[in-house]
Design a protein around this motif. Structure first.
Motif, PDB file in Angstrom:
ATOM      1  N   SER A 347       0.826  -1.206   0.000  1.00 44.65           N
ATOM      2  CA  SER A 347       0.000   0.000   0.000  1.00 44.65           C
ATOM      3  C   SER A 347       0.865   1.263   0.000  1.00 44.65           C
ATOM      4  O   SER A 347       0.584   2.221  -0.723  1.00 44.65           O
ATOM      5  CB  SER A 347      -0.913   0.002   1.232  1.00 44.65           C
ATOM      6  OG  SER A 347      -1.652   1.193   1.310  1.00 44.65           O
ATOM      7  N   ALA A 348       1.943   1.255   0.787  1.00 42.78           N
ATOM      8  CA  ALA A 348       2.830   2.422   0.870  1.00 42.78           C
ATOM      9  C   ALA A 348       3.514   2.707  -0.453  1.00 42.78           C
ATOM     10  O   ALA A 348       3.854   3.856  -0.755  1.00 42.78           O
ATOM     11  CB  ALA A 348       3.869   2.217   1.967  1.00 42.78           C
ATOM     12  N   LEU A 349       3.708   1.669  -1.262  1.00 47.99           N
ATOM     13  CA  LEU A 349       4.389   1.828  -2.544  1.00 47.99           C
ATOM     14  C   LEU A 349       3.413   1.871  -3.725  1.00 47.99           C
ATOM     15  O   LEU A 349       3.848   1.917  -4.884  1.00 47.99           O
ATOM     16  CB  LEU A 349       5.386   0.671  -2.747  1.00 47.99           C
ATOM     17  CG  LEU A 349       6.490   0.555  -1.694  1.00 47.99           C
ATOM     18  CD1 LEU A 349       7.373  -0.646  -1.996  1.00 47.99           C
ATOM     19  CD2 LEU A 349       7.330   1.824  -1.642  1.00 47.99           C
ATOM     20  N   GLY A 350       2.149   1.843  -3.436  1.00 47.40           N
ATOM     21  CA  GLY A 350       1.163   1.917  -4.505  1.00 47.40           C
ATOM     22  C   GLY A 350       1.175   0.700  -5.412  1.00 47.40           C
ATOM     23  O   GLY A 350       0.813   0.778  -6.587  1.00 47.40           O
ATOM     24  N   ILE A 351       1.571  -0.452  -4.875  1.00 49.14           N
ATOM     25  CA  ILE A 351       1.619  -1.679  -5.672  1.00 49.14           C
ATOM     26  C   ILE A 351       0.265  -2.375  -5.589  1.00 49.14           C
ATOM     27  O   ILE A 351      -0.373  -2.410  -4.550  1.00 49.14           O
ATOM     28  CB  ILE A 351       2.735  -2.615  -5.163  1.00 49.14           C
ATOM     29  CG1 ILE A 351       4.097  -1.993  -5.468  1.00 49.14           C
ATOM     30  CG2 ILE A 351       2.636  -4.003  -5.787  1.00 49.14           C
ATOM     31  CD1 ILE A 351       5.267  -2.762  -4.923  1.00 49.14           C
ATOM     32  N   GLY A 352      -0.135  -2.971  -6.640  1.00 47.87           N
ATOM     33  CA  GLY A 352      -1.413  -3.676  -6.654  1.00 47.87           C
ATOM     34  C   GLY A 352      -2.167  -3.370  -7.926  1.00 47.87           C
ATOM     35  O   GLY A 352      -2.741  -4.255  -8.547  1.00 47.87           O
ATOM     36  N   GLY A 353      -2.135  -2.126  -8.355  1.00 51.48           N
ATOM     37  CA  GLY A 353      -2.857  -1.747  -9.560  1.00 51.48           C
ATOM     38  C   GLY A 353      -2.206  -2.246 -10.830  1.00 51.48           C
ATOM     39  O   GLY A 353      -2.841  -2.274 -11.884  1.00 51.48           O
ATOM     40  N   PHE A 354      -0.925  -2.612 -10.742  1.00 53.08           N
ATOM     41  CA  PHE A 354      -0.219  -3.063 -11.936  1.00 53.08           C
ATOM     42  C   PHE A 354      -0.106  -4.580 -11.999  1.00 53.08           C
ATOM     43  O   PHE A 354       0.447  -5.128 -12.938  1.00 53.08           O
ATOM     44  CB  PHE A 354       1.195  -2.455 -11.974  1.00 53.08           C
ATOM     45  CG  PHE A 354       1.189  -0.958 -12.004  1.00 53.08           C
ATOM     46  CD1 PHE A 354       0.935  -0.276 -13.179  1.00 53.08           C
ATOM     47  CD2 PHE A 354       1.419  -0.238 -10.846  1.00 53.08           C
ATOM     48  CE1 PHE A 354       0.924   1.110 -13.207  1.00 53.08           C
ATOM     49  CE2 PHE A 354       1.412   1.145 -10.861  1.00 53.08           C
ATOM     50  CZ  PHE A 354       1.161   1.821 -12.044  1.00 53.08           C
ATOM     51  N   SER A 394       9.752   9.118 -12.880  1.00 46.88           N
ATOM     52  CA  SER A 394       8.926   9.796 -11.882  1.00 46.88           C
ATOM     53  C   SER A 394       9.075   9.130 -10.529  1.00 46.88           C
ATOM     54  O   SER A 394       9.258   7.921 -10.418  1.00 46.88           O
ATOM     55  CB  SER A 394       7.453   9.786 -12.308  1.00 46.88           C
ATOM     56  OG  SER A 394       6.989   8.455 -12.437  1.00 46.88           O
ATOM     57  N   THR A 395       9.040   9.950  -9.480  1.00 52.69           N
ATOM     58  CA  THR A 395       9.127   9.441  -8.114  1.00 52.69           C
ATOM     59  C   THR A 395       7.932   9.936  -7.316  1.00 52.69           C
ATOM     60  O   THR A 395       7.248  10.885  -7.701  1.00 52.69           O
ATOM     61  CB  THR A 395      10.420   9.904  -7.435  1.00 52.69           C
ATOM     62  OG1 THR A 395      10.425  11.338  -7.368  1.00 52.69           O
ATOM     63  CG2 THR A 395      11.648   9.428  -8.199  1.00 52.69           C
ATOM     64  N   ALA A 396       7.695   9.289  -6.190  1.00 50.65           N
ATOM     65  CA  ALA A 396       6.620   9.691  -5.284  1.00 50.65           C
ATOM     66  C   ALA A 396       7.091   9.457  -3.858  1.00 50.65           C
ATOM     67  O   ALA A 396       8.075   8.751  -3.622  1.00 50.65           O
ATOM     68  CB  ALA A 396       5.338   8.890  -5.578  1.00 50.65           C
ATOM     69  N   THR A 397       6.379  10.054  -2.906  1.00 50.48           N
ATOM     70  CA  THR A 397       6.727   9.894  -1.496  1.00 50.48           C
ATOM     71  C   THR A 397       6.145   8.594  -0.968  1.00 50.48           C
ATOM     72  O   THR A 397       4.996   8.258  -1.248  1.00 50.48           O
ATOM     73  CB  THR A 397       6.201  11.075  -0.669  1.00 50.48           C
ATOM     74  OG1 THR A 397       6.754  12.289  -1.188  1.00 50.48           O
ATOM     75  CG2 THR A 397       6.583  10.930   0.793  1.00 50.48           C
ATOM     76  N   VAL A 398       6.939   7.864  -0.196  1.00 48.23           N
ATOM     77  CA  VAL A 398       6.468   6.629   0.425  1.00 48.23           C
ATOM     78  C   VAL A 398       5.257   6.952   1.288  1.00 48.23           C
ATOM     79  O   VAL A 398       5.269   7.932   2.052  1.00 48.23           O
ATOM     80  CB  VAL A 398       7.588   5.986   1.277  1.00 48.23           C
ATOM     81  CG1 VAL A 398       7.053   4.775   2.036  1.00 48.23           C
ATOM     82  CG2 VAL A 398       8.765   5.585   0.402  1.00 48.23           C
ATOM     83  N   GLY A 399       4.205   6.169   1.150  1.00 45.20           N
ATOM     84  CA  GLY A 399       2.983   6.401   1.913  1.00 45.20           C
ATOM     85  C   GLY A 399       3.246   6.498   3.395  1.00 45.20           C
ATOM     86  O   GLY A 399       3.891   5.630   3.970  1.00 45.20           O
ATOM     87  N   GLY A 400       2.765   7.575   4.009  1.00 44.82           N
ATOM     88  CA  GLY A 400       2.992   7.783   5.433  1.00 44.82           C
ATOM     89  C   GLY A 400       4.304   8.471   5.739  1.00 44.82           C
ATOM     90  O   GLY A 400       4.571   8.819   6.896  1.00 44.82           O
ATOM     91  N   GLY A 401       5.159   8.626   4.731  1.00 42.90           N
ATOM     92  CA  GLY A 401       6.432   9.305   4.926  1.00 42.90           C
ATOM     93  C   GLY A 401       7.451   8.523   5.727  1.00 42.90           C
ATOM     94  O   GLY A 401       8.465   9.071   6.160  1.00 42.90           O
ATOM     95  N   ALA A 402       7.213   7.241   5.941  1.00 45.15           N
ATOM     96  CA  ALA A 402       8.150   6.397   6.692  1.00 45.15           C
ATOM     97  C   ALA A 402       8.010   4.963   6.199  1.00 45.15           C
ATOM     98  O   ALA A 402       7.026   4.611   5.537  1.00 45.15           O
ATOM     99  CB  ALA A 402       7.862   6.471   8.194  1.00 45.15           C
ATOM    100  N   LEU A 403       9.004   4.147   6.507  1.00 44.13           N
ATOM    101  CA  LEU A 403       8.911   2.743   6.130  1.00 44.13           C
ATOM    102  C   LEU A 403       7.717   2.111   6.839  1.00 44.13           C
ATOM    103  O   LEU A 403       7.518   2.326   8.035  1.00 44.13           O
ATOM    104  CB  LEU A 403      10.201   1.999   6.504  1.00 44.13           C
ATOM    105  CG  LEU A 403      11.454   2.390   5.716  1.00 44.13           C
ATOM    106  CD1 LEU A 403      12.669   1.648   6.244  1.00 44.13           C
ATOM    107  CD2 LEU A 403      11.268   2.119   4.229  1.00 44.13           C
TER     108      LEU A 403
END
Length: 440
Positions: A347-354, A394-403
């Motif tokens: 979820s933090a990395l936005g994985i799942g939709g691909f 392109s880059t994005a911020t890790v969800g929640g801003g932390a590991l």
């Protein structure tokens, strides 16, 4: 489809080239001029190691310029774009930005600046350093280094890290050892050898620390050990040769500055080191240690074992190991997990939709990540990592801003998956009337 925000962030990052210009009083330093400007200088230097994309560095810039102007003619103020000149950053163990170091009397042992980041604090620290430098000179202390392996002088600093090689120990240490060696053949009367001596000694310490002793620097007095000199066809001084176990020696043709020598040694180290280990994420420590110890950690989320079987999973892991070997000079960390095992990470990395397999690269220092958009293949991953290496994509911020939170799971046993077993229910002794009454 890339988000507009991601594209804007990427464009802004690429647009930032450097924080200083020739019109500033800040001296721009790089691998080519660092030795001449700093190491061979009698002046005290304050040097900022920065990255153009670093917000803290950008905020420091006006104060750094102001301090440089105030200290002009008194203390040298410089700056190194350590994102562009990585060899210099690696040489001085730079792990975060901005890092400020003070190069005083002993240039081989710079001190970390721990003061404030205002121009006033920087100037006061510089003047304090000048007073200490002058006081030491008045007391007869040079503070410099006398790396005298050639003359046998007392000296201090890193001379101990240059191994004195002789007819008696050369074969055992260099030819039969597991380490890679850079060996200087010198003559005590040689002027070029004397100029190289402090560079060679300083590089020896850096290389020992950064390669964990896997690359060593040695020196042979060719006027004493003429047999060794003759064996390797040494005709001029200094001559530097590279020795790898089981291979013919190679002539060193690089620069003679500390940074040049260190850079070549690190290339040799990566060439001869095994590829990084590919680890399964089975605990929080696995993710945290890998991502915090390396500039980037490459994470793959592989399909469930029931979808691929052992053969399919091993195929994906083989692709990753080939890429880890290909990019081992980058010294990145490599991790994988099974789809569904670490949902908060996905979820933090936005994985799942691909879909799966998926891959992301995380920079834990910036808490930024990039996703593989191409195919999970050698070609697709190579293009993805190549773009990252060149600052593209392109880059994005890790969800929640932390590991994210990581759950402890059992490591894969290398076998095919098994469907969960269901208990068989024997209905032969159950009367239909009883079942109908239960339903009512």
């Amino acid at each position: 489809m890339e988000s507009l925000v991601g594209l804007v962030v990427c464009s802004l990052l690429l647009a930032v080239q450097g924080l200083y210009s020739p019109s500033d009083d800040v001296v721009e330093l790089n691998a080519s001029n660092f030795n001449r400007e700093v190491m061979q200088s009698d002046s005290l230097w304050l040097i900022e190691f920065y990255a153009p994309w670093c917000g803290h560095c950008q905020r420091l810039t006006p104060d750094w310029k102001k301090a440089a102007t105030a200290l002009k003619g008194v203390v040298k103020v410089g700056a190194v774009d350590a994102d562009q000149h990585k060899s210099l950053g690696g040489q001085y163990g730079i792990r975060g930005f901005p890092t400020i170091k003070i190069f005083g009397a002993n240039k081989n042992k710079p001190e970390d600046y721990q003061g404030g980041r205002t121009s006033q604090a920087i100037v006061e620290a510089a003047l304090s350093g000048v007073r200490s430098l002058v006081k030491d000179r008045m007391a007869g202390k040079t503070g410099g280094s006398d790396h005298g392996w050639q003359s046998g002088g007392g000296g201090s600093g890193s001379k101990k890290d240059v191994v004195e090689l002789t007819d008696d120990n050369f074969d055992q240490l260099v030819l039969d050892g597991e380490e890679v060696w850079l060996v200087e053949f010198f003559a005590p009367w040689c002027g070029h050898c004397k100029n190289l001596e402090p560079e060679w000694a300083a590089a020896a310490t850096d290389i020992r620390e950064q390669t964990k002793g896997k690359v060593r620097l040695g020196a042979v007095d060719a006027t004493v050990h003429q047999g060794l000199s003759s064996r390797y066809g040494v005709r001029g001084f200094p001559t530097i040769k590279i020795f790898r176990k089981g291979e013919e020696p190679e002539d060193y043709s690089g620069g003679r500055s500390r940074s040049d020598i260190v850079s070549r040694a690190l290339d040799l180290y990566s060439d001869n080191s095994p590829p990084p280990e590919l680890l399964e994420i089975i605990s929080e420590d696995t993710l945290k240690k890998t991502c915090e110890d390396y500039q980037l950690c490459i994470i793959a989320v592989l399909p469930h074992i029931l979808d691929t079987g052992a053969a399919g999973r091993n195929g994906y892991l083989e692709v990753m190991m080939k890429m880890a070997e290909k990019y081992k000079k980058k010294m990145w960390g490599w991790l994988w997990t099974e789809a569904g095992a670490q949902m908060e990470l996905e979820s933090a990395l936005g994985i799942g939709g691909f879909g799966y397999p998926a891959m992301a690269a995380i920079n834990a220092r910036k808490m930024k990540f990039a996703l593989l958009k191409g195919s999970f293949s050698e070609t697709g991953i190579h293009e993805f990592l190549r773009d990252l290496s060149m600052g593209r994509g392109s880059t994005a911020t890790v969800g929640g801003g932390a590991l994210p939170k990581i759950y402890t799971v059992q490591p894969w046993d290398g076998k095919d998956g098994e469907l969960p077993t269901e208990d068989d229910i024997d209905l032969s002794d159950v009367e239909l009337d009883d079942l109908e009454r239960d339903e009512l």
